[in-house]
Design a protein around this motif. Sequence first.
Motif, PDB file in Angstrom:
ATOM      1  N   MET A 145      12.067 -11.995   9.106  1.00 51.19           N
ATOM      2  CA  MET A 145      10.882 -12.129   9.960  1.00 51.19           C
ATOM      3  C   MET A 145      10.452 -13.585  10.049  1.00 51.19           C
ATOM      4  SD  MET A 145       8.235  -9.059   9.149  1.00 51.19           S
ATOM      5  CE  MET A 145       7.940  -9.623   7.473  1.00 51.19           C
TER       6      MET A 145
ATOM      7  N   VAL B 217       7.100 -15.754  10.214  1.00 49.65           N
ATOM      8  CA  VAL B 217       5.691 -15.565   9.879  1.00 49.65           C
ATOM      9  C   VAL B 217       4.937 -16.875  10.076  1.00 49.65           C
ATOM     10  CG1 VAL B 217       4.059 -14.859   8.075  1.00 49.65           C
ATOM     11  CG2 VAL B 217       6.356 -13.849   8.144  1.00 49.65           C
TER      12      VAL B 217
ATOM     13  N   HIS C  38      12.222 -14.497   4.497  1.00 48.30           N
ATOM     14  CA  HIS C  38      11.461 -14.711   5.718  1.00 48.30           C
ATOM     15  C   HIS C  38      11.368 -16.201   6.034  1.00 48.30           C
ATOM     16  CE1 HIS C  38      10.564 -10.546   5.356  1.00 48.30           C
ATOM     17  NE2 HIS C  38       9.663 -10.671   4.405  1.00 48.30           N
TER      18      HIS C  38
ATOM     19  N   ASP D  26       6.551 -12.718  14.176  1.00 47.91           N
ATOM     20  CA  ASP D  26       6.523 -11.286  13.855  1.00 47.91           C
ATOM     21  C   ASP D  26       5.201 -10.888  13.215  1.00 47.91           C
ATOM     22  OD1 ASP D  26       9.276 -10.412  14.589  1.00 47.91           O
ATOM     23  OD2 ASP D  26       9.824 -11.947  13.138  1.00 47.91           O
ATOM     24  N   VAL D  27       4.630 -11.796  12.401  1.00 48.90           N
ATOM     25  CA  VAL D  27       3.363 -11.529  11.705  1.00 48.90           C
ATOM     26  C   VAL D  27       2.608 -12.854  11.595  1.00 48.90           C
ATOM     27  CG1 VAL D  27       2.250 -10.713   9.592  1.00 48.90           C
ATOM     28  CG2 VAL D  27       4.377  -9.645  10.346  1.00 48.90           C
TER      29      VAL D  27
ATOM     30  N   LEU E 167       3.572  -7.710   4.135  1.00 50.47           N
ATOM     31  CA  LEU E 167       4.282  -8.361   5.233  1.00 50.47           C
ATOM     32  C   LEU E 167       5.400  -7.465   5.762  1.00 50.47           C
ATOM     33  CD1 LEU E 167       4.615 -12.063   4.040  1.00 50.47           C
ATOM     34  CD2 LEU E 167       3.228 -11.199   5.934  1.00 50.47           C
ATOM     35  N   ASN E 168       6.158  -6.866   4.851  1.00 52.40           N
ATOM     36  CA  ASN E 168       7.253  -5.990   5.280  1.00 52.40           C
ATOM     37  C   ASN E 168       6.728  -4.797   6.065  1.00 52.40           C
ATOM     38  OD1 ASN E 168       9.164  -7.635   4.093  1.00 52.40           O
ATOM     39  ND2 ASN E 168       9.239  -6.479   2.187  1.00 52.40           N
TER      40      ASN E 168
ATOM     41  N   GLY F  46       5.625  -6.070   9.449  1.00 49.14           N
ATOM     42  CA  GLY F  46       6.768  -6.474  10.251  1.00 49.14           C
ATOM     43  C   GLY F  46       7.434  -5.314  10.943  1.00 49.14           C
ATOM     44  N   ARG F  47       7.342  -4.134  10.358  1.00 54.42           N
ATOM     45  CA  ARG F  47       7.950  -2.966  10.992  1.00 54.42           C
ATOM     46  C   ARG F  47       7.163  -2.508  12.212  1.00 54.42           C
ATOM     47  NH1 ARG F  47       8.727  -1.485   5.514  1.00 54.42           N
ATOM     48  NH2 ARG F  47       7.020   0.009   5.561  1.00 54.42           N
TER      49      ARG F  47
ATOM     50  N   ARG G 201      17.355  -6.684  14.723  1.00 54.26           N
ATOM     51  CA  ARG G 201      16.170  -6.435  15.550  1.00 54.26           C
ATOM     52  C   ARG G 201      16.494  -6.626  17.039  1.00 54.26           C
ATOM     53  NH1 ARG G 201      11.938  -5.416  12.417  1.00 54.26           N
ATOM     54  NH2 ARG G 201      11.579  -6.517  10.442  1.00 54.26           N
TER      55      ARG G 201
END
Length: 235
Positions: free
Chosen positions: A1, A3, A25, A46-47, A112-113, A116-117, A163
């Motif tokens: 991801m 971030v 990440h 992503d976040v 975070l994980n 991220g989903r 992704r």
Amino acid sequence: MKVLVVEDDPDTTEMMRVIMKRAGHVAETAATGEDGLWMATEFAFDVVVLDWDLPQPDGLEVCKELRARERWMPILMLTGHAGIDKRVAGLNAGADDYLTKPFAPQELTARLNALGRRAPRERPTEMSAGDLVFDPAAREVRRGETTIPLRPKELALLELFMRRPDEVLSRAEILDQAWDMAYDGMSNVVDVQIRQLRKKIDEPFGRETIQTVPRVGYRLRSTTAPAGPEPVPAG
């Protein structure tokens, strides 16, 4: 991801950068609400991890403005205040989750994980390409019943490809998404890292999941394919 961390305390920023790097990440940082708002508006993340107690505009105002600009990436709000009123205000402003300082590295990684989903659309708990399976929450990769240990950068690359299955990604795009902005190396680092990744996820199994597209870049096949000649694009 990928971030974005918007935090004005340099020690906290560096700690989070280290935690995210170890988890595979890529972390970009901004030290003011103004810079964070600009980066989150102009670039894809992503976040966003957003500290409430920034100099004006503070984290709450940045969160509200991002949502007003229709930037819908998940936002994790950080604050040193544990009161319920703060949490409610942050969530009402558009934040997706809330983490109180000080926090454990494992909790930051888990949140975070989970976020991220969700971004930018609901994603499966596990992602797969044929018999290759990636669990982004556990940071675990399997080919069939075989677990494949990967280093953080290899995880970041594989996550990027999984992704965006079947999309051709240029070397420049891969550098942008899997390395932070401070990296000033040449694009051959992408070739080296992908070569190492293939040695782990493809070659021992006679597969060709990550395919070279000559003169363009790379793509991940969404279905299992045996290793074979690489196609040459027309023209």
